[in-house]
Design an enzyme around this catalytic site. Structure first.
Site, PDB file in Angstrom:
ATOM      1  N   HIS A 198      26.143 -63.548  -4.258  1.00 22.11           N
ATOM      2  CA  HIS A 198      27.402 -63.799  -3.405  1.00 22.11           C
ATOM      3  C   HIS A 198      27.065 -64.982  -2.482  1.00 22.11           C
ATOM      4  CE1 HIS A 198      28.065 -59.434  -3.806  1.00 22.11           C
ATOM      5  NE2 HIS A 198      29.072 -59.789  -4.900  1.00 22.11           N
ATOM      6  N   LYS A 223      36.968 -47.612  -6.638  1.00 21.02           N
ATOM      7  CA  LYS A 223      35.644 -48.094  -7.124  1.00 21.02           C
ATOM      8  C   LYS A 223      34.401 -47.003  -6.396  1.00 21.02           C
ATOM      9  CE  LYS A 223      35.656 -52.824  -8.614  1.00 21.02           C
ATOM     10  NZ  LYS A 223      34.889 -54.241  -8.575  1.00 21.02           N
ATOM     11  N   ARG A 263      28.268 -64.552 -13.929  1.00 20.56           N
ATOM     12  CA  ARG A 263      26.857 -64.282 -14.243  1.00 20.56           C
ATOM     13  C   ARG A 263      26.566 -64.317 -15.841  1.00 20.56           C
ATOM     14  NH1 ARG A 263      26.843 -58.752 -10.797  1.00 20.56           N
ATOM     15  NH2 ARG A 263      28.213 -58.722 -12.256  1.00 20.56           N
ATOM     16  N   SER A 308      25.670 -56.017  -7.037  1.00 19.72           N
ATOM     17  CA  SER A 308      25.699 -55.038  -5.710  1.00 19.72           C
ATOM     18  C   SER A 308      25.417 -53.663  -6.529  1.00 19.72           C
ATOM     19  CB  SER A 308      27.313 -54.887  -5.289  1.00 19.72           C
ATOM     20  OG  SER A 308      27.401 -56.233  -4.628  1.00 19.72           O
TER      21      SER A 308
END
Length: 154
Positions: free
Chosen positions: A16, A40, A89, A127
């Site tokens: 990040h 989430k 990514r 994460s």
């Protein structure tokens, strides 16, 4: 020109930070917008995620950390920021982000999405990987900003 960098940041990672630093080369200011994202089931509370992001970015100029609970497009309109940045990514990220980008643009025609790739050394960091390592007592010191390490051990 200012951009939004939205996400759950659960927690903020070196990936990040990499995207934020890259965005600062293009934009005058980056507003990191931390989503509540209850669907989430975040590991950290919204307040904690915001606190960690503030700590992680304290040495970066022109970065603001906020939180939000509404639609990203509504937040963007409210802040009068029509550009959002997203980190990519892998190809799997692109497919998802492309759908979200199109959906946001359908909601607000002025809304633009800019995709940035993190440095190769940060490309695998997510994460969820960090949370998994933490939950098993592993060392995440090379995956997250050193400013937040002590807070992750709590």
């Amino acid at each position: 020109m200012t951009c939004l960098y939205p996400g759950t940041f659960d927690p903020i990672t070196n990936g990040h930070l990499d995207v934020i630093i890259r965005a600062l080369k293009i934009f005058d200011k980056v507003v990191v917008a931390i989503a509540k994202s209850e669907h989430k089931s975040p590991y950290f509370s919204l307040e904690k995620r915001k606190e960690l992001a503030i700590l992680a970015t304290k040495n970066l100029e022109n970065v603001e950390i906020i939180s939000f609970e509404n639609l990203l497009v509504d937040l963007a309109k409210q802040l009068r920021i029509n550009t959002v940045i997203r980190g990519l990514r892998a190809v799997s990220d692109f497919e998802y982000e492309l759908q979200i980008g199109y959906a946001n643009n359908a909601l607000w025609k002025e809304f633009e999405t800019v995709y940035l790739m993190p440095n190769l050394k940060n490309a695998f960091i997510s994460s969820s990987i960090v949370r998994s390592i933490i939950s098993h007592g592993g060392d995440v010191s090379n995956l997250v900003p050193h400013e937040i390490l002590a807070f992750l051990k709590d």
